[in-house]
Design a protein around this motif. Structure first.
Motif, mmCIF file in Angstrom:
data_model
loop_
_atom_site.group_PDB
_atom_site.id
_atom_site.type_symbol
_atom_site.label_atom_id
_atom_site.label_comp_id
_atom_site.label_asym_id
_atom_site.label_seq_id
_atom_site.Cartn_x
_atom_site.Cartn_y
_atom_site.Cartn_z
ATOM 1 N N HIS A 79 0.811 -1.220 0.000
ATOM 2 C CA HIS A 79 0.000 0.000 0.000
ATOM 3 C C HIS A 79 0.846 1.273 0.000
ATOM 4 O O HIS A 79 0.306 2.374 -0.183
ATOM 5 N N VAL A 80 2.159 1.153 0.218
ATOM 6 C CA VAL A 80 3.050 2.314 0.164
ATOM 7 C C VAL A 80 3.449 2.531 -1.291
ATOM 8 O O VAL A 80 4.070 1.666 -1.914
ATOM 9 N N VAL A 81 3.088 3.688 -1.838
ATOM 10 C CA VAL A 81 3.290 3.930 -3.263
ATOM 11 C C VAL A 81 3.848 5.330 -3.496
ATOM 12 O O VAL A 81 3.833 6.190 -2.613
ATOM 13 N N ALA A 82 4.338 5.529 -4.708
ATOM 14 C CA ALA A 82 4.783 6.854 -5.152
ATOM 15 C C ALA A 82 4.140 7.152 -6.492
ATOM 16 O O ALA A 82 3.813 6.246 -7.266
ATOM 17 N N VAL A 83 3.967 8.424 -6.769
ATOM 18 C CA VAL A 83 3.514 8.867 -8.082
ATOM 19 C C VAL A 83 4.755 9.143 -8.937
ATOM 20 O O VAL A 83 5.716 9.757 -8.465
ATOM 21 N N ALA A 84 4.740 8.667 -10.175
ATOM 22 C CA ALA A 84 5.854 8.894 -11.102
ATOM 23 C C ALA A 84 5.340 9.664 -12.311
ATOM 24 O O ALA A 84 4.246 9.384 -12.819
ATOM 25 N N ILE A 85 6.130 10.644 -12.767
ATOM 26 C CA ILE A 85 5.730 11.481 -13.904
ATOM 27 C C ILE A 85 6.892 11.576 -14.883
ATOM 28 O O ILE A 85 8.038 11.765 -14.485
ATOM 29 N N ASN A 86 6.573 11.449 -16.175
ATOM 30 C CA ASN A 86 7.574 11.633 -17.231
ATOM 31 C C ASN A 86 6.995 12.555 -18.309
ATOM 32 O O ASN A 86 6.191 12.122 -19.127
ATOM 33 N N PRO A 87 7.370 13.848 -18.298
ATOM 34 C CA PRO A 87 6.916 14.752 -19.354
ATOM 35 C C PRO A 87 7.776 14.588 -20.603
ATOM 36 O O PRO A 87 9.002 14.521 -20.510
ATOM 37 N N GLU A 88 7.132 14.507 -21.754
ATOM 38 C CA GLU A 88 7.855 14.411 -23.022
ATOM 39 C C GLU A 88 7.216 15.355 -24.028
ATOM 40 O O GLU A 88 6.194 15.996 -23.740
ATOM 41 N N ILE A 89 7.800 15.428 -25.220
ATOM 42 C CA ILE A 89 7.287 16.366 -26.217
ATOM 43 C C ILE A 89 5.960 15.901 -26.811
ATOM 44 O O ILE A 89 5.216 16.706 -27.358
ATOM 45 N N ASP A 90 5.650 14.599 -26.691
ATOM 46 C CA ASP A 90 4.422 14.091 -27.287
ATOM 47 C C ASP A 90 3.430 13.523 -26.270
ATOM 48 O O ASP A 90 2.330 13.106 -26.644
ATOM 49 N N ALA A 91 3.790 13.485 -24.993
ATOM 50 C CA ALA A 91 2.891 12.919 -23.989
ATOM 51 C C ALA A 91 3.398 13.219 -22.583
ATOM 52 O O ALA A 91 4.590 13.416 -22.368
ATOM 53 N N ILE A 92 2.456 13.220 -21.641
ATOM 54 C CA ILE A 92 2.780 13.248 -20.216
ATOM 55 C C ILE A 92 2.342 11.897 -19.667
ATOM 56 O O ILE A 92 1.172 11.543 -19.735
ATOM 57 N N THR A 93 3.295 11.132 -19.141
ATOM 58 C CA THR A 93 2.979 9.822 -18.598
ATOM 59 C C THR A 93 3.033 9.883 -17.077
ATOM 60 O O THR A 93 3.991 10.409 -16.507
ATOM 61 N N VAL A 94 1.986 9.358 -16.439
ATOM 62 C CA VAL A 94 1.888 9.367 -14.975
ATOM 63 C C VAL A 94 1.579 7.946 -14.514
ATOM 64 O O VAL A 94 0.730 7.266 -15.101
ATOM 65 N N GLY A 95 2.269 7.513 -13.479
ATOM 66 C CA GLY A 95 2.038 6.175 -12.972
ATOM 67 C C GLY A 95 2.021 6.120 -11.458
ATOM 68 O O GLY A 95 2.442 7.065 -10.783
ATOM 69 N N ILE A 96 1.522 5.015 -10.938
ATOM 70 C CA ILE A 96 1.565 4.710 -9.513
ATOM 71 C C ILE A 96 2.452 3.479 -9.343
ATOM 72 O O ILE A 96 2.201 2.438 -9.944
ATOM 73 N N VAL A 97 3.501 3.623 -8.543
ATOM 74 C CA VAL A 97 4.495 2.561 -8.369
ATOM 75 C C VAL A 97 4.562 2.168 -6.906
ATOM 76 O O VAL A 97 4.650 3.024 -6.019
ATOM 77 N N GLY A 98 4.528 0.856 -6.648
ATOM 78 C CA GLY A 98 4.611 0.363 -5.289
ATOM 79 C C GLY A 98 6.030 0.326 -4.776
ATOM 80 O O GLY A 98 7.001 0.332 -5.550
ATOM 81 N N LEU A 99 6.171 0.265 -3.461
ATOM 82 C CA LEU A 99 7.493 0.201 -2.832
ATOM 83 C C LEU A 99 8.249 -1.064 -3.231
ATOM 84 O O LEU A 99 9.464 -1.133 -3.097
ATOM 85 N N ASP A 100 7.539 -2.050 -3.769
ATOM 86 C CA ASP A 100 8.187 -3.270 -4.244
ATOM 87 C C ASP A 100 8.634 -3.161 -5.700
ATOM 88 O O ASP A 100 9.103 -4.135 -6.286
ATOM 89 N N GLY A 101 8.480 -1.979 -6.314
ATOM 90 C CA GLY A 101 8.897 -1.784 -7.693
ATOM 91 C C GLY A 101 7.834 -2.140 -8.712
ATOM 92 O O GLY A 101 8.082 -2.056 -9.919
ATOM 93 N N THR A 102 6.638 -2.500 -8.276
ATOM 94 C CA THR A 102 5.554 -2.841 -9.180
ATOM 95 C C THR A 102 4.841 -1.584 -9.671
ATOM 96 O O THR A 102 4.467 -0.725 -8.865
ATOM 97 N N VAL A 103 4.670 -1.473 -10.979
ATOM 98 C CA VAL A 103 3.894 -0.372 -11.544
ATOM 99 C C VAL A 103 2.432 -0.806 -11.546
ATOM 100 O O VAL A 103 2.009 -1.653 -12.328
ATOM 101 N N HIS A 104 1.641 -0.208 -10.653
ATOM 102 C CA HIS A 104 0.246 -0.594 -10.510
ATOM 103 C C HIS A 104 -0.622 -0.046 -11.647
ATOM 104 O O HIS A 104 -1.584 -0.689 -12.062
#
Length: 399
Positions: A79-104
């Motif tokens: 249940h411990v997670v972080a928000v990840a963001i990657n801005p690029e010239i063609d898209a903004i990608t946002v994800g939720i990643v668990g402390l175990d390295g899993t991209v939920h």
């Protein structure tokens, strides 16, 4: 990774245990005892504290094929997670990643043109709001990590220069903190890719590796030397895209001629394939399926230039592994023998004999995992100071 039995370094010991289960996965108490050199009672007390803090969980071991009394299994709290963001010239990608390295969850929000920093923040805020509705309400947000295709000042997340995005001295981390209420950390995307591949991908267990990422905004790199991430005095190290590989007049995003970024581009690959856009997987499939002489000539030229740049890195840094991500991984898959031959032709034989070249194992999740590590680091470094809010209770987060 060694622990210490002294009470005055309890914080260090908590950090040691949490890092082990974060990076190595669920481990038994007996494994943690062996890896840290701490005694069993100390391990039990530390694990109990991590469980109480909500950072770890314990479960009963699998009794199958066990001899003697089995040791409880320790894992990070999903249940411990972080928000990840990657801005690029063609898209903004946002994800939720668990402390175990899993991209939920990962959402790619396409844009018609390179966004301004303000636009990128606005899009990210809206996507985070959407993600909050999909997750378990007990998810605990540690913070936000941002993987930026450009130069990022390490101490405050100021984007000094992201040329393809057109950003200069943009206080991106500060803007996101004000908009979301979460702590925000930003760094160069390729440097984060190197970290992710080292801990969770092709470089797991290695001490010396180079990561090169090829994306819509050009080519960047990250370095792990002697087990330490090398960022330079301001965090700008690893700009392999600006390495000179030819005498041509082609210029890169910094206006420098004949560089790797000037000669090896996703844009040219898309052009000869007749594609308007494609993600890394689609590009790879198109390159492998093509029988066009023009496509093959373009791929060969880019592989040869890439080999020159990689050889220079091999000669200077003597790495164990070079990991290629983005469209560079696609080039490798099309003709690995040609790339290795180009590296061998320009590298010192002794150094070339020690290095492997591999595609990134984490694929499209790579930068999400790397960005999340920025947010997780403050918790990994000081678990006893852990504070987070649940998605359900966060009033500061966007609704």
């Amino acid at each position: 990774m060694q622990g210490n039995n002294h009470d005055d370094v309890r914080r260090h010991n908590l950090s040691t245990i949490l890092r082990l289960v974060h990076r190595n996965g669920a481990s038994s108490r007996s494994q943690l005892t062996r890896l840290t050199g701490l005694n069993r009672s100390t391990i039990a007390a530390l694990v109990a504290e991590l469980v109480e803090l909500g950072l770890a969980v314990e479960r009963e071991p699998d009794h199958t094929n066990q001899v003697g009394r089995p040791s409880p299994i320790v894992a990070v709290n999903e249940h411990v997670v972080a928000v990840a963001i990657n801005p690029e010239i063609d898209a903004i990608t946002v994800g939720i990643v668990g402390l175990d390295g899993t991209v939920h969850r990962r959402i790619r929000h396409a844009v018609d043109a390179a966004p301004t920093a303000v636009e990128a923040v606005d899009i990210a805020v809206r996507v985070i709001a959407d993600l909050r509705t999909e997750l378990d309400p007990n998810a605990r947000i540690v913070g936000i990590g941002v993987a930026v295709p450009g130069l990022v000042r390490a101490q405050d997340g100021l984007v000094r220069h992201a040329p393809h995005l057109g950003w200069v001295d943009e206080p991106l981390a500060e803007m996101l903190e004000l908009a979301t209420g979460y702590p925000v950390f930003a760094a160069n995307d390729a440097s984060l890719g190197a970290m992710a591949e080292r801990y969770f991908g092709a470089g797991k267990g290695l001490t010396d590796l180079i990561y090169l990422n090829g994306g819509a905004s050009g080519i960047g790199g990250g370095l792990i030397v002697g087990g330490v991430a090398i960022g330079g005095v301001d965090g700008y190290a690893g700009e392999f895209g600006h390495t000179r590989v030819s005498s041509s007049g082609n210029t890169d995003s910094a206006g420098v001629t004949g560089t790797l970024e000037a000669e090896v581009t996703r844009r040219d690959l898309l052009r000869v394939l007749g594609l308007a856009s494609a993600d890394a997987d689609e590009l790879e499939r198109a390159l492998l399926a093509s029988d066009s002489a023009e496509v093959r000539a373009t791929v060969n030229a880019q592989l040869d230039y890439l080999g020159v740049a990689l050889a220079g890195a091999v000669n200077i840094l003597n790495p164990q592994l070079i990991v290629l991500g983005g469209f560079l991984a696609s080039l490798l898959v099309v003709d690995p023998e040609r790339l290795l031959a180009a590296v061998a032709e320009n590298a010192l034989p002794a150094s070339f004999g020690s290095v492997r070249v591999s595609a990134a194992e984490l694929g499209s999740n790579l930068l999400m995992i790397g960005a999340a590590e920025l947010a997780f680091e403050r918790v990994l470094g000081d678990p006893s100071g852990f504070e987070a809010v649940t998605l359900a209770s966060s009033a500061a987060a966007p609704a």
